[in-house]
Enzyme design. Structure first.
Site, PDB file in Angstrom:
ATOM      1  N   ASP A  45      -1.405  -0.433   2.219  1.00  0.00           N
ATOM      2  CA  ASP A  45      -1.328   0.244   0.929  1.00  0.00           C
ATOM      3  C   ASP A  45      -2.072  -0.634  -0.086  1.00  0.00           C
ATOM      4  O   ASP A  45      -2.559  -1.725   0.240  1.00  0.00           O
ATOM      5  CB  ASP A  45       0.128   0.510   0.516  1.00  0.00           C
ATOM      6  CG  ASP A  45       0.207   1.648  -0.515  1.00  0.00           C
ATOM      7  OD1 ASP A  45      -0.848   2.001  -1.093  1.00  0.00           O
ATOM      8  OD2 ASP A  45       1.302   2.184  -0.747  1.00  0.00           O
TER       9      ASP A  45
HETATM   10  C1  BGC Z   1       0.283   4.259  -3.221  1.00  0.00           C
HETATM   11  C2  BGC Z   1      -0.306   5.038  -2.068  1.00  0.00           C
HETATM   12  C3  BGC Z   1      -1.697   5.512  -2.390  1.00  0.00           C
HETATM   13  C4  BGC Z   1      -2.538   4.317  -2.785  1.00  0.00           C
HETATM   14  C5  BGC Z   1      -3.978   4.665  -3.074  1.00  0.00           C
HETATM   15  C6  BGC Z   1      -0.659   3.219  -3.761  1.00  0.00           C
HETATM   16  O1  BGC Z   1      -0.193   2.692  -4.954  1.00  0.00           O
HETATM   17  O2  BGC Z   1       1.481   3.665  -2.806  1.00  0.00           O
HETATM   18  O3  BGC Z   1       0.528   6.114  -1.751  1.00  0.00           O
HETATM   19  O4  BGC Z   1      -2.236   6.180  -1.291  1.00  0.00           O
HETATM   20  O5  BGC Z   1      -1.972   3.714  -3.947  1.00  0.00           O
HETATM   21  O6  BGC Z   1      -4.131   5.403  -4.203  1.00  0.00           O
END
Ligand code: BGC
Length: 758
Positions: A284
């Protein structure tokens, strides 16, 4: 059987297990490319960047992106705002970098691309897998028309904690329903053939257990027994993998003390060796770097840990890019580990056909004909109608007559900024229909007396925290008293009051946890005053989570829960309020009486000292001094404008053997005055078994349409695996003994039958 054995091994040996990596077929084109690559180029493929522009959700944003692409230091980009920009970036990769390896383009298309559908928790409430799948297909068609080929969805984290803002992004509390939705979404995004330019890679997230963060506080720790995770939290991820999800995103939390991004048991032993996952794993947003704050070492140490654990791609943090070569030289990682990760990323590009044509998703003729079409908006309208849950219909006030005069009030009644819901970064609020507009569209001859009535909340400090993505909470220059006065004047001159109240969009979602999940006081005051007028009051309630609403529920009001309904919000709400569609949604997460009951969910256990069924307090029983155990609204709950009667439950067998299915049938009758749909739900209770059973668990459902007065026999088959659970050795087994089956319209279903597994 092989899988069960491997699982036992993994369980017993934990992180020290060295189950051999699977020997799957290699793709010759990928292998010959790998042979040509330098170590730097291989590490470059493991790097996922975002050129920024939006609000970064982590602490780092990508810099010098162009130079890095040219140097072969980037495997993919996400959050690129337009196909034009993607074309420029792809040009750099395939024309300026030495090996001309194309980039992946990712994005968060959580509930629709430009055609924004209801938030996932709302979509789940439709219990309609075909409909959910079609929203994913449309999302894929629209996103690929704009150059995106990799979607960071579905989010399948089970959550039993409405304090957690991201409960809005998932399917709710239940693993069985969550698994069905995970399958629908993965197959919707990916279709049958990833080479088709209408489909894209899905990325199941957040692996794993993110929905169980302690205290409902985002990014917090998770600690959970293996039996709980295998039985209640892991099934939707597995269902997504079994449905062919091409990639997996790790979660921010730790699992058994090791952050998911560096957790070898999770990413290799379980995901690849037991579940047979063959795609790639991405972190993530900076979750790799965040392992430093978790207390696992410096950037070099946590990057090596993550690679060895089975992480293939590092989102934004550049830990891999900046440290893996050094770790290789120092013997802390191996070239084989780097090759494995690189291979998986290249294979994904190959599956998408990017090596044949890196520009295959960049087609100028597509956006206009594929994006935000009337046809797509129709599906968004239908999806929204089907997601609404009728919580209460006082004196059958709903549906309203199109000729009545209505006071349409509340801070969300004409608030375009709050229609799409959280995690809709690709949607455009300008395209959303407000409730005021929807009412005028659907009932053009009605008298609609509009007033804002109150602010969403009056606390400016809190409003600032919520408004990071734009003005969601706007505090009016008019005083609260003046706003209220205007609304009351409208109420007094109308036949009926419709008050659109609840949460602003960004009061749920990422980093939007709440300890108080009531309707904000500013709106409560409005509601109380409206009720005091004596006019019939309908609350159209918006939220990204189950709310705590005992006060409003006790008032003489009707309540239609509409979540955040997406681009067609106003039209769909008007359709339902005026009865053009009879609501059929059912809750997929329990609504507590008070936040102090959390977690409260339908598959709770009996305990050794169960509270009495009467819910009267008894000392030395498992109950509270100051609250009942039962929730305000159970899982599966939802009313209709008509009524349904269940009778005549039958099983085709009373004794079965291992491997047998059981057919359960009931008679369902539409006993009210409207045609309507009902979701028939089947709950199972394994009466005696080797680990404590939940009192009941969802194990089947069917959505049925019945004309008024019509009866149907509804059949649901319990498959042999529906009787199974993971025992304390993490073996997936069905144990002999008695089972009880309950069928009805929610998880309190009382119609009961039983059978014996011999
Ligand atoms: C979130 C994810 C997301 C990623 C990219 C993160 O902060 O937890 O769900 O896919 O950002 O945008």
């Amino acid at each position: 059987m092989k899988i069960v054995k491997a699982l036992i091994l993994v369980f017993i040996l934990g992180a020290t297990t060295t189950v051999m990596a699977q020997n799957k077929d290699r793709i010759p084109e990928v292998e010959s490319l790998l042979d040509k690559m330098t170590i730097d180029e291989k590490i470059g493929q493991l790097n996922l960047l975002t050129p920024g522009g939006g609000v970064a959700t982590g602490s780092v944003v990508s810099e010098n992106v162009e130079a890095k692409i040219k140097a072969g230091n980037v495997g993919g980009l996400f959050g690129v705002a337009s196909p034009k920009k993607m074309k420029i970036a792809q040009d750099l990769a395939v024309k300026k970098s030495r090996l001309q390896i194309p980039l992946l383009f990712g994005s968060d298309i959580i509930h629709g691309y430009k055609t924004t559908f209801p938030i996932p928790l709302g979509l789940a409430a439709s219990w309609d897998m075909d409909l959910i799948k079609s929203t994913a297909q449309i999302a894929a068609k629209e996103a690929t028309a704009d150059g995106i080929n990799w979607n960071f969805s579905p989010m399948v984290d089970i959550s039993r904690d409405p304090r957690w803002g991201r409960i809005s992004e998932g399917a709710g509390e239940d693993a069985y329903l969550g698994s069905a939705i995970a399958r629908a979404m993965v197959t919707g995004y990916q279709g049958d053939n990833l080479m088709d330019t209408n489909t894209m890679l899905s990325c199941v997230k957040h692996f794993a257990l993110y929905g169980a963060v302690e205290g409902g506080r985002d990014y917090n720790s998770v600690d959970m027994s293996r039996v709980k995770m295998f039985n209640q939290y892991l099934p939707p991820y597995k269902a997504a993998i079994d449905a062919g999800a091409a990639s997996v995103m790790t979660s921010f939390n730790d699992v058994d003390g090791i952050p998911a991004t560096g957790n070898k048991w999770l990413l290799t032993d379980l995901l690849r060796d037991c579940w047979g996952f063959e795609g790639f794993v991405v972190s993530d947003y900076t979750s790799l770097n965040e392992m430093i704050a978790h207390g696992l070492g410096d950037l070099q140490a946590v990057s090596a840990l993550a690679l060895k654990a089975g992480l293939d791609m590092d989102m934004v943090g550049e830990g891999f890019l900046s440290t893996l070569k050094k770790s290789l030289e120092e013997g802390k990682v191996t070239e084989t580990e780097i090759n494995n990760a690189c291979r998986r990323v290249l294979e994904a590009k190959y599956k998408l056909g990017l090596f044949d044509d890196p520009y295959r998703y960049i087609d100028d003729s597509r956006p206009e004909k594929d994006i935000l079409t009337e046809e797509n908006r129709e599906v968004a309208r239908k999806a929204a109608q089907h997601s609404f849950v009728l919580l209460k219909n006082e004196n059958n006030v709903l549906p309203l007559k199109k000729a009545s005069s209505i006071a349409l009030v509340g801070p969300l009644a004409d608030s375009r900024n709050n229609m799409l819901g959280t995690w809709a970064p690709t949607g455009d609020v300008k395209n959303a229909i407000t409730i005021l507009e929807g009412f005028k569209n659907v009932a053009p001859n009605a008298t609609i007396n509009y007033a804002k009535g109150s602010n969403i909340l009056n606390d400016e400090e809190l409003a600032k925290k919520i408004n990071v993505f734009g003005p969601r909470v706007e505090i009016s220059k008019e005083s609260p008293e003046a706003l209220l006065k205007e609304a009351l004047a409208m109420a007094n001159k109308s036949d009926v009051v419709v008050a659109v109240v609840g949460e602003a969009t960004e009061m749920s979602g990422e980093a939007a946890s709440r300890t108080d999940i009531t309707i904000p006081e500013a709106q409560k005051k409005l509601i109380r005053a409206l009720v005091a007028t004596g006019k019939p009051v309908v609350l159209v309630l918006m939220s990204g989570r189950p709310l705590e609403i005992p006060e409003e529920f006790d008032m003489p009001v009707s309540i239609l829960q509409v979540w955040h309904p997406g681009v067609e919000a106003g039209n769909a709400i008007a359709d339902v309020v005026y009865g053009d569609y009879n609501p059929s949604g059912k809750l997929t997460a329990t609504w507590p009486r008070s936040v102090g009951q959390i977690p409260v969910y339908h598959s709770m256990k009996n305990t050794g000292r169960p509270a009495p069924a009467s819910e009267e307090f008894q000392k030395f029983k498992s109950n509270y001094l100051d609250e009942k155990n039962s929730p305000l609204l159970p899982f599966g709950y939802g009313l209709s404008y008509t009524t349904f009667e269940y009778s005549n439950i039958k099983l085709n067998k009373e004794k079965i053997s291992q491997g047998d299915a059981v057919e359960v049938s009931v008679t369902l009758k539409n006993t009210g005055n409207y045609d309507g749909e009902e979701t028939v739900q089947l709950y199972l209770h394994d009466v005696v078994r080797s680990i404590t059973p939940p009192n009941r668990q969802l194990k089947g459902f069917k959505k049925v349409f019945l004309k008024k007065g019509e009866s149907k026999t509804v059949m649901i088959t319990l498959q042999p695996e529906d009787l199974k659970f993971y025992n304390s050795n993490i073996e997936f087994v069905a144990e002999p003994g008695a089972f009880e089956v309950f069928v009805g319209g929610d998880s309190d279903a009382s119609l009961k039958a039983s059978f014996i597994l011999q």
